[in-house]
Design an enzyme around this catalytic site. Structure first.
Site, PDB file in Angstrom:
ATOM      1  N   HIS A  95      48.779  19.639  25.216  1.00  0.00           N
ATOM      2  CA  HIS A  95      49.125  20.699  26.175  1.00  0.00           C
ATOM      3  C   HIS A  95      48.971  20.244  27.633  1.00  0.00           C
ATOM      4  O   HIS A  95      48.145  19.409  27.959  1.00  0.00           O
ATOM      5  CB  HIS A  95      48.246  21.933  25.934  1.00  0.00           C
ATOM      6  N   HIS A 104      57.648   5.674  28.441  1.00  0.00           N
ATOM      7  CA  HIS A 104      57.741   5.453  26.992  1.00  0.00           C
ATOM      8  C   HIS A 104      56.354   5.683  26.410  1.00  0.00           C
ATOM      9  O   HIS A 104      55.410   4.981  26.764  1.00  0.00           O
ATOM     10  CB  HIS A 104      58.214   4.039  26.706  1.00  0.00           C
TER      11      HIS A 104
END
Length: 167
Positions: A95, A104
């Site tokens: 979150h 990446h």
């Protein structure tokens, strides 16, 4: 299927093909991915989000254009994932994370809540980034690393706990 390469982008647009997806890798240098994206974007292509059906993406997460989310990846609520980001197999973005453009997140990497990852940064396979840590732009975090503290831009780090390998 691969229809063509980047030399035929204009022709593809004229034929009515307006969606593109950049598949160039990014380990160590995202310049090629960025150059191809900007070129296709300037020509007028749109970039779909590719999300594997076996991935879990919260409806409260926001994903930029051209994002790829692989099988088993999880993106939790209130996370913001920038343009052209790769979230690879089994990676977890918890979150309230912020992931910059062209980053990446490699297979099995775990970003705890509230992590910020700068643009063009590579988080290696199996790396763990603790809650609230900020990682700068153009960094490389080695596979299996544990990131306990903020990292400035342009760092290459590895280990548990991670340490600077070179700038």
């Amino acid at each position: 299927p691969i229809i063509s390469d980047d030399r035929c982008l204009g022709l593809l647009l004229r034929k009515g093909i307006s969606l593109a997806f950049i598949t160039a890798g990014s380990v160590g240098n995202t310049a090629l991915r960025k150059r191809l994206f900007r070129r296709a974007e300037k020509l007028g292509f749109s970039f779909p989000r590719i999300i594997h059906p076996g991935a879990i993406v919260s409806r409260y997460a926001r994903l930029g254009s051209g994002v790829f989310v692989a099988e088993g990846a999880i993106i939790n609520p209130d996370s913001l994932v920038g343009d052209q980001v790769i979230v690879n197999s089994g990676a977890i973005i918890n979150h309230d994370c912020r992931i910059g453009d062209f980053a990446h997140i490699a297979p099995g990497a775990v970003l705890s809540g509230g992590v910020t990852v700068g643009g063009h940064t590579h988080i290696g396979s199996g790396a763990c980034v603790l809650q609230g840590v900020r990682i700068g732009s153009r960094c490389m975090v080695g596979a299996g690393s544990v990131v306990l503290r903020d990292l400035p831009d342009n760092q290459i780090v590895g280990g548990n706990p991670c340490r600077r390998l070179k700038a």
